[in-house]
Every structure is written in C-alpha cells, then in structure tokens.
Design a protein around this motif. Structure first.
Motif, PDB file in Angstrom:
ATOM      1  N   CYS A   1       0.820  -1.220   0.000  1.00 37.77           N
ATOM      2  CA  CYS A   1       0.000   0.000   0.000  1.00 37.77           C
ATOM      3  C   CYS A   1       0.849   1.263   0.000  1.00 37.77           C
ATOM      4  N   PHE A   2       2.171   1.147   0.020  1.00 34.93           N
ATOM      5  CA  PHE A   2       3.061   2.314   0.119  1.00 34.93           C
ATOM      6  C   PHE A   2       2.816   3.268  -1.045  1.00 34.93           C
ATOM      7  N   VAL A   3       3.002   2.741  -2.262  1.00 30.78           N
ATOM      8  CA  VAL A   3       2.878   3.590  -3.451  1.00 30.78           C
ATOM      9  C   VAL A   3       1.440   4.069  -3.618  1.00 30.78           C
ATOM     10  N   LYS A   4       0.470   3.190  -3.395  1.00 34.92           N
ATOM     11  CA  LYS A   4      -0.934   3.554  -3.569  1.00 34.92           C
ATOM     12  C   LYS A   4      -1.331   4.695  -2.632  1.00 34.92           C
ATOM     13  N   THR A   5      -0.854   4.639  -1.388  1.00 34.11           N
ATOM     14  CA  THR A   5      -1.203   5.687  -0.422  1.00 34.11           C
ATOM     15  C   THR A   5      -0.616   7.028  -0.838  1.00 34.11           C
ATOM     16  N   ILE A   6       0.647   7.026  -1.264  1.00 30.19           N
ATOM     17  CA  ILE A   6       1.284   8.279  -1.683  1.00 30.19           C
ATOM     18  C   ILE A   6       0.595   8.838  -2.924  1.00 30.19           C
ATOM     19  N   GLU A   7       0.266   7.960  -3.870  1.00 30.35           N
ATOM     20  CA  GLU A   7      -0.423   8.411  -5.081  1.00 30.35           C
ATOM     21  C   GLU A   7      -1.787   9.007  -4.746  1.00 30.35           C
ATOM     22  N   THR A   8      -2.505   8.380  -3.817  1.00 30.04           N
ATOM     23  CA  THR A   8      -3.826   8.882  -3.439  1.00 30.04           C
ATOM     24  C   THR A   8      -3.724  10.263  -2.810  1.00 30.04           C
ATOM     25  N   VAL A   9      -2.785  10.428  -1.895  1.00 29.08           N
ATOM     26  CA  VAL A   9      -2.627  11.724  -1.220  1.00 29.08           C
ATOM     27  C   VAL A   9      -2.232  12.804  -2.212  1.00 29.08           C
ATOM     28  N   TYR A  10      -1.345  12.461  -3.138  1.00 25.01           N
ATOM     29  CA  TYR A  10      -0.852  13.464  -4.094  1.00 25.01           C
ATOM     30  C   TYR A  10      -1.911  13.803  -5.137  1.00 25.01           C
TER      31      TYR A  10
ATOM     32  N   ASN B   1       0.581  15.411   5.612  1.00 28.69           N
ATOM     33  CA  ASN B   1       1.950  15.837   5.349  1.00 28.69           C
ATOM     34  C   ASN B   1       2.688  14.669   4.695  1.00 28.69           C
ATOM     35  N   LEU B   2       2.969  14.803   3.392  1.00 30.63           N
ATOM     36  CA  LEU B   2       3.557  13.689   2.650  1.00 30.63           C
ATOM     37  C   LEU B   2       4.915  13.289   3.203  1.00 30.63           C
ATOM     38  N   ASP B   3       5.733  14.266   3.569  1.00 28.60           N
ATOM     39  CA  ASP B   3       7.054  13.950   4.121  1.00 28.60           C
ATOM     40  C   ASP B   3       6.917  13.149   5.410  1.00 28.60           C
ATOM     41  N   ASN B   4       5.990  13.579   6.258  1.00 30.71           N
ATOM     42  CA  ASN B   4       5.773  12.861   7.515  1.00 30.71           C
ATOM     43  C   ASN B   4       5.234  11.462   7.260  1.00 30.71           C
ATOM     44  N   LEU B   5       4.316  11.316   6.299  1.00 30.82           N
ATOM     45  CA  LEU B   5       3.768  10.007   5.958  1.00 30.82           C
ATOM     46  C   LEU B   5       4.847   9.066   5.437  1.00 30.82           C
ATOM     47  N   ILE B   6       5.712   9.576   4.571  1.00 28.42           N
ATOM     48  CA  ILE B   6       6.791   8.744   4.022  1.00 28.42           C
ATOM     49  C   ILE B   6       7.742   8.297   5.119  1.00 28.42           C
ATOM     50  N   ASN B   7       8.122   9.209   5.988  1.00 28.28           N
ATOM     51  CA  ASN B   7       9.040   8.846   7.081  1.00 28.28           C
ATOM     52  C   ASN B   7       8.420   7.808   8.003  1.00 28.28           C
ATOM     53  N   PHE B   8       7.124   7.959   8.270  1.00 30.82           N
ATOM     54  CA  PHE B   8       6.450   6.996   9.146  1.00 30.82           C
ATOM     55  C   PHE B   8       6.414   5.604   8.528  1.00 30.82           C
ATOM     56  N   LEU B   9       6.082   5.523   7.230  1.00 23.61           N
ATOM     57  CA  LEU B   9       6.024   4.223   6.567  1.00 23.61           C
ATOM     58  C   LEU B   9       7.403   3.579   6.489  1.00 23.61           C
ATOM     59  N   LEU B  10       8.435   4.370   6.251  1.00 18.93           N
ATOM     60  CA  LEU B  10       9.789   3.806   6.167  1.00 18.93           C
ATOM     61  C   LEU B  10      10.237   3.253   7.521  1.00 18.93           C
TER      62      LEU B  10
ATOM     63  N   ASN C   1      10.138  13.561  -8.832  1.00 10.50           N
ATOM     64  CA  ASN C   1      11.387  14.286  -8.569  1.00 10.50           C
ATOM     65  C   ASN C   1      11.566  14.636  -7.099  1.00 10.50           C
ATOM     66  N   LYS C   2      10.471  15.020  -6.449  1.00 11.85           N
ATOM     67  CA  LYS C   2      10.595  15.511  -5.075  1.00 11.85           C
ATOM     68  C   LYS C   2      10.499  14.412  -4.030  1.00 11.85           C
ATOM     69  N   TYR C   3       9.623  13.420  -4.261  1.00 14.35           N
ATOM     70  CA  TYR C   3       9.344  12.441  -3.215  1.00 14.35           C
ATOM     71  C   TYR C   3       9.922  11.060  -3.526  1.00 14.35           C
ATOM     72  N   TYR C   4       9.619  10.541  -4.721  1.00 23.06           N
ATOM     73  CA  TYR C   4      10.051   9.175  -5.015  1.00 23.06           C
ATOM     74  C   TYR C   4      11.575   9.050  -5.042  1.00 23.06           C
TER      75      TYR C   4
ATOM     76  N   LEU D   1      14.051   6.688  -2.657  1.00 24.74           N
ATOM     77  CA  LEU D   1      15.078   5.762  -3.149  1.00 24.74           C
ATOM     78  C   LEU D   1      16.457   6.093  -2.592  1.00 24.74           C
ATOM     79  N   SER D   2      16.700   7.371  -2.326  1.00 23.31           N
ATOM     80  CA  SER D   2      18.028   7.757  -1.820  1.00 23.31           C
ATOM     81  C   SER D   2      18.247   7.363  -0.372  1.00 23.31           C
ATOM     82  N   VAL D   3      17.168   7.076   0.365  1.00 22.99           N
ATOM     83  CA  VAL D   3      17.329   6.715   1.782  1.00 22.99           C
ATOM     84  C   VAL D   3      17.086   5.236   2.042  1.00 22.99           C
ATOM     85  N   LEU D   4      16.664   4.472   1.032  1.00 27.13           N
ATOM     86  CA  LEU D   4      16.416   3.045   1.240  1.00 27.13           C
ATOM     87  C   LEU D   4      17.712   2.291   1.446  1.00 27.13           C
ATOM     88  N   ASN D   5      17.631   1.261   2.277  1.00 26.55           N
ATOM     89  CA  ASN D   5      18.787   0.407   2.552  1.00 26.55           C
ATOM     90  C   ASN D   5      18.744  -0.801   1.615  1.00 26.55           C
ATOM     91  N   LEU D   6      19.862  -1.064   0.937  1.00 28.79           N
ATOM     92  CA  LEU D   6      19.925  -2.125  -0.083  1.00 28.79           C
ATOM     93  C   LEU D   6      20.704  -3.337   0.384  1.00 28.79           C
TER      94      LEU D   6
END
Length: 1114
Positions: free
Chosen positions: A950-959, A967-976, A1010-1013, A1017-1022
């Motif tokens: 639901c990660f991508v779907k939730t962000i797409e819905t909010v946007y 707050n998209l930034d807060n939502l992304i940080n919480f999900l991560l 450009n701003k969120y996705y 990707l820059s903060v994900l652990n691989l």
C-alpha cells in the motif's frame, strides 16, 4: 577634536561592558554606568557621545554568539540598566541567567535548515528534561506570579531614557539582517519587560508591532524568542488582542515545536485561552503536551472551568501514551485538583459530573490511588491509600460497613464501589492492632497486668464491603425506596446510578457456602421479577444477571432465566387482555378442546390427591390437634383454589364448544396477539435478561432453550417499532451466533440487512455483531455460504456496488471454526484458504487438493469484493460511531489474520492523518499501525507486506487527490520506519517502476517523482538485495537517469539524489562480490583440506601395507 576626558569616558564605558560579563562584578558595573550617565547628562555634547557609545556597545553585545554565557550576562546587565529608569527602586539581578533557552535557540539559529528539528528527546539532552522545565528556565513558569495581567503597561507622562533607547535602537535592531542581533534583541526585550513598570504608549505600540513582525521571522529561533518577549504585551481585558491572537495562531500551526512551546509559555492563562491550552494537550510533540498539562495544573483553577472541559482535559491525560507526560497527570494535575477541594473527593466527583463518564472517572481514581499508595508514612507504616480508607470509613460507613441513608448519594456510592474494587484488584491488606483485655473478677487484685496487643493482617476489602445478608437486606430496602413514591426524571437517573453501584458491590463479595448463595439468588430474583421497578429504571438488569451468573450453575442459570421470561410474558398478556371475545379457527377448536380436557383431568387428579392427604393427616397420631387442624386448613384452601380453576376450565371448554368459526385472517391476527406481547417495556425487559444471560452465562454451545428463545422472542422483535427493542434483539442474535457456526451462517445475512436498512443505534450494534462473528469464525465459512441462492438474495439487499477497477486488492482469510460433527469439521478445514488478487488474476490457494469450478471461484471473489466495498463505504460514513466501529473492526480482523487487504490499510493510513476522522479513532489507529507492521500471519505473510503493497498507492492517493491535511514527508518517514531492510528491497524496485511509469505517462518534470520518489530511493537500505535484484534495480535506475537527463528543468538536488542512489548500488555490488569471493575462498580451502586429508590417508594405508610385507618377509 575630542578631549582626553571624552576619550576616557568612552573607554570607561567599554570597560564597564567588559566587566559586566562576570556575575560578581555586575552590581559594581551597574553603579558605575549610572554614575557615568549622571555625569554626562549635565552636558548635551557629552550626553550625545554617551548615547552613541551606548548604542555601539549594545550593538556589539547583541552581535555576539547567543550560546556564550558572557553574552547573556551582558544582556542581563543592559536590561537592569534600562529598567532602573522606570522602576521605583533600582532592581539588580546578581544571580545571572542560567536558563537553557538561549543555548537551544542559538543551536537552532546555527542549524536553521536542519532536518532534525523535531528529533525525539535523547538521554542527557537538557532541552528535553522530564517535566519540560529546563527548556525555558524557571522564569518562564513563574513569569506572572503576583502580577496583574490587566496592568501590562503603565503609561508615563514623559518618555524616559529607556523609552529613547527602545525607540531609537532596539526597535531598529529587531529588523537587523544579522540573525544574532535579532535573536539577542528579542531576548533583551524579554528580560527588560520582566520587571518594567512603565513605558510610553507610542513606544509600546511600535515595539509590539516590531515583535509581531519577528514572530513571523523565517528563523525559528527568533520566532521562539519573539513569542516569549510578547508575554507582557497581551491585553487580556480585551476580547480581541493582536498579541494573544498571534500567539494562539503559532501555537496551533507553527511547524517547529520549540516555537509552539514558547507560545504556550507566553500565552496568558485565561478563560478565553483555556481551549488553546486543551488543544495543546493533543499536540504531536510530547514536550508540548507535557508543558500544557503542567500549565493547566498550576495556572488554572478547576472551579473556573466548565464540566465538559474538565472531562476533556482528564480524558486527554488518561489516554496519553507517553510515560513522562502521563507522569505529569499523576504527580501534578490530579493532586492539584484534589488540593483545590481540600481533599473532599465527594466535591471533586460532583465537579466532574460522575454520571457523564463513570469509566473515565474510574481510571482517574485508579491512577490517583496508585500514586498515593506509593507514599508510605515511615512512623506508622501506612500508605496514603490506607489513610484514605480510614478517612472514608470514619466519615461515611456506619454499622455493618454500610452507607447511612443520608450519605447514600451518587458520589459516595461510586466512591464506595471504586475503593472496594481497587482493594480487590490490587489485593490491598491492612494491619490491625487487637487488644486482648483480661476479664476481671471481684476476687482479683485491682492492679491488673498490662494489656497485651497483637497485630493482625486482614484484607482491606473486608473493611469496606458488608456481609452478604446485610448487603441483600440493604439492597432490598433501597429498591423499595425507589417504588415508594413518584420521582422526577433526574431523581430516577440518580437512583438508577446508585443501584448499579450497589449491584457492582455485590460482584465483589465472595460467597463461601450454599446458604449465602440462596439468599443472594432470592434477592436477585426479586429484583428481576419486580415489574414496577423496571417501569421506572431499566439499565440495572445486566448487573443483576452478572451477579446471578457468578453464583449459579450454568444449566440452572439458563432455566431460571427462561422461567423469569415466561413470568414476564404471562403477566404482560394478562394485563393486555381485553373483554372482547376471541373467536377460534375451526382448525384449532379440536386442539383447544383437547388441551382443556387434559387440564380438567389434571386438576381433578390433584383435588383427589389433596383429599387423600386430608384423610392421612386425620388418621396420623404423630401431630398435635392444633397442628393437625392447621395442616388440614391449608390443604382445604388448596382444594378450594383448584376447584375454582377446574370450574373456570369447564366454562372455557363449554364456551369454545359453542363458538362459531371466524374468518381465517382474523383468526391468525388473534393468534399473533396471543403468542406475542405488544408491551414494549415487557419485551425490552425480556430481551435485556436474555442478552445478559448469553453474555455472562459462559455457554459453550447452543441448546434447545436458546433456540426456543431466539425463535419466539428475538426474531419477532427484529421488526418491532421501538428502536431500543430492535437494538436489543440484534444484540441477542449476535451473541447467539457466537455460540454456533450454523446460527452464524443462518442469520449473518439478516444482521447485514439490519445494518443497511435500520436506524443509527441498531446499525451500530449490527456492525459490532458482524465484526465479532467474522473475528470468531473468519470469512471462509461465509464464502461457502455465498454459493447458495439464499445468501445471494440477502447480498442483493445490502445494496453494495462492486468496483471492477480495483488495484492491489488482496484478502487473507484464516478460519479456525470448529463444528460438532466430524464431516462438518473436515469441510471447515477445507474452507481455510487464502484469496490473493494479483494483477486482476485470482489465485485460490486451498489446503484441499480438490479444484473448485470457475463459477464457484467467481462467487467467492464476489463475496470478498462485496465485503471489502462494504467496509470502504463505512469508513467514509457520515456517522462518527460507524467510522469508529468500522476502523476498529478492520484492525481486529487484520491483527487476527482473518483478513489481508493493503487497499483497506491505505484507507486507514489516510484516516489517521485526517483531523475529521475523530479523536478516538485516530488515537486507536496510532496504536494499531505500528503493532500491525510486526504481526506474523499464515501463508508466509506479515503485516509489513501489507505496508509494502500500500506504500505507493497511499502516496499516489494523497498526491492526486490533493489531501492538504496529510503531510507527505511525515507520511513517508512513518512508513519507512515500519519497514525492515527486507521491505526496503521490495519497495525499491516498486518505486523505481512507478517513477518510470509516471515519467512515461506524464511530463518529465513530474513533481511527485522528482521531489518524493527519488528522495525515498536515496534513503532506502539495499543490504538485503541479492545479485539478480541489484542488477535489475541498477537497470531501472539507468532508465530513470535517462529520463532525468532529458528534462530541461532538472535540479541539482535531483542529480545529487541520483548520484546517492548509484553510489549505494555500487557499494552493494562491491559487497556482494566481496562476500562471494570470501565464500569461494572458504570452499577452495575446504576442498584443499579434503584432498590433503585423502592423500594423507592413502599414504598411511601404503605405509601400513609396507610394514605388513616386511613383517611377513622377516
């Protein structure tokens, strides 16, 4: 050309400012600068130079580092110097300022663009102490002590030198380009106004306007300092005040928590601002909530706050999840409220309106009792709770531990019950001192021996609750008091509350023998059978039934319940009888005549048996004559009564024989009148008794009595006109379904219809029943039911629309239902399945080897989709209660593993951020979401997998829907934070594909990508990516990079993020290569060791053969 004396004066002032940095020289420096001021005041030229040098030195001080303690000391010196021109006496603070606010604000100024501004408090961090006091120093919490809020400023006739400095220098410094100067100037004004008594009105207004401008400063540290400086600029006697409104605005909406805390500390505690303090108790930052509760406890008198606001403060405090914040409620708020009423808890309960929310007040007392139970008196060894018990017993309890008639009030009855309940739950014991006095006789000497004393430990509960016989008698007297005269509605509500508290006391009494149980059963049975009592009050039945169930065997409890219901029904039908003759259908005449004949014969048999008893008694010589005559009189009275009934039955039989048959329709209506009661009060009473029986009876299965009551009592009540009756009928039906899976399958469709078609109260009960049934049995048993035509009909009545364009819809069902028969148990096990929808293709994974037909799969999928749509529709219901029950029900299904749906999880995430979702639901979701991420379910699924999907779907819905409250930034940080590194691996490829899709479908300047996705990707652990995963991910990133290079408006930030992603990929590939080389080295080493061992063993064998040959030759 300057003279030597003038130069000496300037150097002297600079020396004074240098020395003022040291606390022990501040008093002397203040005296020196005052002498210099008096000396220069006599000459205009010297005074002009004095002001110029003073401006230079002040500006130099303000431009220094705010973190330095010397800067703070000099600012304190300047404030004391300017304050001396307005104060009646010269006030000098030689203690200096040891607050931490300046250090914190300086750190904020130096790191204005830091992303860690809302970091959590760490160990040793002075700005996040236990009570939140050190952040702004003790001065902030005592700022308006012994000061009038109405007299913020006192205007003088002539401007003073302090007015001149403020007007010509400080106001201008507030608009300086330097961050240090603006911040230190706000700090100087705050210290200056701590004791400033008078000011020119023009200067006051200009300074106020300048500070309001700084409250909108881009630097958060300056906004915080300006908020504190505005404290004494509030005019609380005015309804609309610019300073207060600005502080309230930033308290509510400023993004930085330190600014919000400064506004909270600066805001005057008045009746107009109490709502803002209460709202601050729900702030997202724990330090703000802590500060708000401290200020409410210390600055507000509970007697000046409305009841609704008192309960709201209490509810917010008791629902607090942070331990440090809840500690403030325990050690500050509650003790202060108790102290306000001088320890009179009856007055405190009256102030809180105990009848509004008894459960909340009960939690409050439990927290307060825990607090005082830790306070031990070393001299006596008693805790504060022991003293509380002693005080309550001495004030209110009379003989046999009973409340007196005068003290039996709503508040005292609740307090009595809650003390007893706390004693039982926590096993409180009391040590009593018992004196053993010797009995003296006339022959003994007058000088007796010393009295011996022994200590005995007893349960505190025994000192609070009465013995059972006294309790039952006390309860019966109180019930009679309710019936003795007519009361107003509010008086009946008070009686009902007191009765429930007294009945709750009965639940705490432990009964040890059957004789006491009989006394209690008789008392309870009398209360349940009292028709007049139920006509006045209604909600006492569950408490009575709970006491009854605790002290009665299950079978006897059910039989007694049935008898009580029959008595109520029969009495209601007798009352409702009318003198209009009832005509009988010819089809039933024969059956009625047969029944009358059987009853006539039974009565005749009983009469003959009683006549035989009379003869036996007359012939028995063991009785006295008086006793024998008394027994014969009793038997004769029974015979006369039976003869009267026999004659009545004979007359009915005679009238029925001569009756003419009426039309069939009229006969059916008359039968309904005979079989069903039209009295809603009696029906409500019966349904309450049956519901309480099912709730407290502890039944494991359904028997014939329950089936009978469902068919004859519950089902006819579903279409009743009274809402309360319908609601109780739905509750009984739902409780019955929990006892049998067959009943659940039979009535599930009916409960869904009630939910869709009925009014609000039955809707809520039906929805609760639906979730209880699904949590208990799972969805699999209803998937099988959905294949039949009956459920299809009921499904059509639900008016649920199916959405064919669903994405990421997956349901995971686990059913653990058990039935009595072996065949049905095997079928249930086969129905335990997982239905997962991937890319609009249904995959049915069943434990059984049999494959279902395509039609059956479509039916099952249709049921799942209908149920999912039903839940989604309820989540956006206009009724807060329906949204709350639906959200809690979905969460329980998720946690139990009965359901797996990223689509619904996405809705819950958005509802958590929606302020219109309701406070209770948002608090529940805040607890549920982190817990669900760690839940392990069947089919190798975890709650974390749902968050990934639901990660991508939730962000797409909010946007896409422009949900500004999220707050998209807060939502992304919480999900991560909820995802593990393994989840990062799956999420990386999913987001990369989504970026490519959006770049291909939309403009290359897509803001979301450009701003969120890219930031995600820059903060994900691989670290969890394998070789093939990292190669695939690298190809996706190369495609993204091509799209970005084609964009004409690409930014440096975008390129930096892409470079960060590529660097992480390269590091992971290098790590994989290093690990593979290590593995190959280890494998080579193991193979080499194996070959060496084999060669060594062969050499040993050859040497052994040679030695054998040599021995043979020899």
């Amino acid at each position: 050309m300057t003279t030597t004396e003038e130069v000496m004066d300037a150097n002297k002032m600079r020396t004074i400012f240098d020395n003022s940095q040291h606390l022990h020289k501040m008093q002397k420096c203040l005296q020196q600068i005052m002498d210099l001021y008096r000396k220069c005041e006599s000459s205009d030229e010297w005074f002009s130079d004095f002001k110029a040098e003073l401006r230079r030195d002040i500006l130099f001080t303000l431009n220094c580092d705010p973190k330095s303690p010397y800067t703070k000391h000099t600012i304190e010196f300047v404030a004391n110097f300017l304050r001396s021109f307005s104060a009646p006496k010269e006030v000098v603070n030689t203690d200096g300022d040891t607050t931490i606010i300046d250090d914190e604000m300086a750190d904020l100024s130096a790191n204005n663009n830091s992303d860690a501004e809302n970091r959590e408090p760490q160990d040793g961090d002075e700005s996040q102490d236990e009570l939140g006091m050190e952040t702004f120093g003790s001065e902030s919490f005592t700022r308006n002590k012994d000061r009038s809020m109405a007299n913020t400023t006192i205007v003088t006739e002539e401007p003073t030198f302090a007015d001149f400095v403020i007007k010509e220098h400080l106001i201008r410094f507030l608009n300086n380009k330097s961050t240090h100067i603006r911040y230190n100037c706000c700090l100087l004004i705050r210290k200056l106004f701590t004791e400033l008594e008078d000011m020119d009105m023009e200067v006051y207004e200009k300074l106020k306007k300048a500070l309001l401008e700084r409250l909108r400063d881009k630097d958060k540290s300056i906004r915080s300092a300006a908020a504190l400086a505005l404290h004494r600029f509030q005019e609380v006697d005015k309804y609309k005040d610019m300073a207060s409104d600005a502080l309230k605005f930033h308290l509510k909406g400023d993004p930085d928590f330190r600014v919000r805390q400064s506004c909270l500390l600066a805001l005057h505690p008045t009746l107009n601002s109490i709502d803002d303090f209460i709202n601050a108790t729900r702030d997202v930052k724990d330090i703000i909530r802590k500060t708000a509760f401290i200020l409410i406890a210390e600055k507000f008198d509970i007697r000046n706050i409305g009841i609704d606001k008192r309960l709201e403060i209490l509810k917010n405090g008791l629902n607090e999840r942070h331990a440090a914040v809840k500690k403030v409620i325990e050690i500050k708020l509650l003790p202060n409220w108790v102290k306000t009423y001088n320890g009179d808890f009856t007055a405190l309960l009256y102030a809180l309106d105990i009848q509004t929310d008894p459960q909340l007040i009960e939690r409050m007392f439990y927290l307060y009792f825990d607090f005082i139970n830790k306070d031990v008196d070393e001299s006596t060894g008693k805790t504060g709770f022991h003293k509380f018990i002693d005080d309550f017993r001495n004030r209110f309890l009379a003989d046999f531990n009973l409340l007196t008639k005068e003290d039996l009030t709503v508040e005292n009855s609740f307090l009595w019950h809650i003390i007893a309940k706390y004693c039982k739950d926590n096993e409180i014991s009391v040590t009593l001192t018992i004196n053993n006095e010797r009995l003296m006789t006339d022959n003994e000497e007058t000088d007796s021996q010393p009295i011996e004393s022994n200590e005995e430990t007893v349960d505190a509960l025994d000192l609070i609750i009465p013995d059972l016989p006294h309790y039952c008698r006390y309860l019966s007297i109180f019930v009679k008091q309710i019936l003795v005269q007519r009361y107003e509605l509010h008086q009946l509500l008070e009686f009902e509350f007191i009765l429930n508290q007294l009945l709750s006391m009965g639940e705490l009494i432990e009964i040890g023998d059957e004789a006491q149980r009989q006394i209690l059963r008789k008392c309870v049975n009398d209360i349940l059978s009292d028709e007049d009592l139920f006509k006045r009050i209604h909600n006492y039945v569950p408490h009575v039934m709970k006491i009854f169930a605790q002290n009665t065997d299950t079978n006897i409890f059910l039989e007694t319940t049935l008898e009580i219901i029959d008595v109520i029904n029969s009495s209601s039908m007798e009352i409702d009888e009318t003198p209009v003759p009832v005509e009988i259908n010819p089809e039933t005449i024969v059956e009625k005549l047969r029944q009358y004949e059987v009853e006539y014969a039974k009565l005749g048999y009983q009469i003959e048996k009683l006549k035989d008893n009379i003869e036996d008694t007359e012939q028995n010589d063991n009785f006295l004559s008086d006793k024998k005559a008394e027994m014969i009189a009793v038997i004769q009275a029974n015979i006369d009564e039976l003869k009267a009934k026999k004659e009545e039955v004979f007359n009915k039989r005679l009238n029925l024989s001569s009756a003419q048959p009426p039309p069939l329709q009229q006969t059916q209506q008359n039968n309904e009148k005979q079989n069903l009661t039209d009295d809603p009060i009696a029906l409500q009473r019966c349904l309450q008794i049956f519901a309480s029986c099912l709730e407290f009876g502890g039944f494991k299965s359904v028997n014939a009595v329950v089936y009978t009551l469902i068919e004859r009592l519950v089902m006819p009540s579903i279409p009743n006109q009274e809402i309360i009756v319908r609601n109780l009928a739905v509750k009984c039906l739902g409780l019955s379904c929990l006892l049998s899976q067959d009943l659940a399958k039979k009535y599930f469709g009916l409960i869904v219809q009630v939910f869709n078609l009925d009014s609000e109260l039955p809707q809520e009960t039906a929805l609760k029943c639906i979730f209880d049934i699904l949590c208990f049995y799972g969805l699999s048993c209803f998937e099988e039911k959905s294949k039949s035509k009956n459920l299809n009909k009921s499904r059509n009545n639900t008016t649920v629309c199916k959405d064919d364009n669903k994405e990421n819809n997956s349901i995971h069902n686990n059913s653990n239902s058990v039935d009595n028969s072996d065949d049905e148990e095997e079928d249930d096990n086969d129905n335990d399945r997982t239905v997962i929808v991937h890319n609009e293709t249904n995959v049915l994974c069943s434990d059984s080897e049999d494959q279902n037909s395509d039609d059956e799969e479509q039916d099952e999928d249709k049921f799942i989709n209908l149920f999912t749509d039903l839940l989604e529709r309820n989540l956006v219901s206009e009724l807060d209660s329906i949204r709350l029950i639906t959200g809690q029900g979905i969460a329980k299904l998720f946690l139990l593993g009965r359901m797996y749906s990223p689509q619904l999880l996405s809705r819950l995430l958005i509802m958590w951020y929606d302020p219109d979702s309701g406070e209770e639901l948002r608090q529940f979701l805040g607890v549920f979401l982190p817990i669900y991420s760690g839940v392990q379910m069947k089919a190798n699924l975890k709650g974390e997998n749902a968050f990934e999907e639901c990660f991508v779907k939730t962000i797409e819905t909010v946007y896409n829907e422009a949900l500004n409250y999220v707050n998209l930034d807060n939502l992304i940080n919480f999900l991560l934070q909820l995802l593990s590194y393994e989840g990062h691996k799956n999420l990386a490829k999913s987001i990369a594909n989504q970026i490519i899709t959006r770049f291909g479908a939309n403009d290359l300047n897509d803001l979301l990508s450009n701003k969120y996705y890219l930031r995600i990707l820059s903060v994900l652990n691989l670290n969890e990516m394998a070789t093939h995963d990292i190669k695939e991910y690298k190809l996706l990133i190369k495609r993204i990079e091509k799209f970005v290079n084609k964009s004409k408006s690409r930014t440096k930030l975008t390129m930096n993020r892409l470079q960060t992603i590529k660097t992480k990929i390269d590091k992971q590939m290098d790590l994989i290569k290093l690990n593979s080389s290590r593995v190959s080295t280890i494998e080579n080493f193991e193979s080499l060791s194996l070959s060496q061992s084999m060669s060594q063993s062969s050499c040993d064998e050859l040497s052994h053969i040679d030695e054998t040959l040599l021995s043979i030759k020899s």
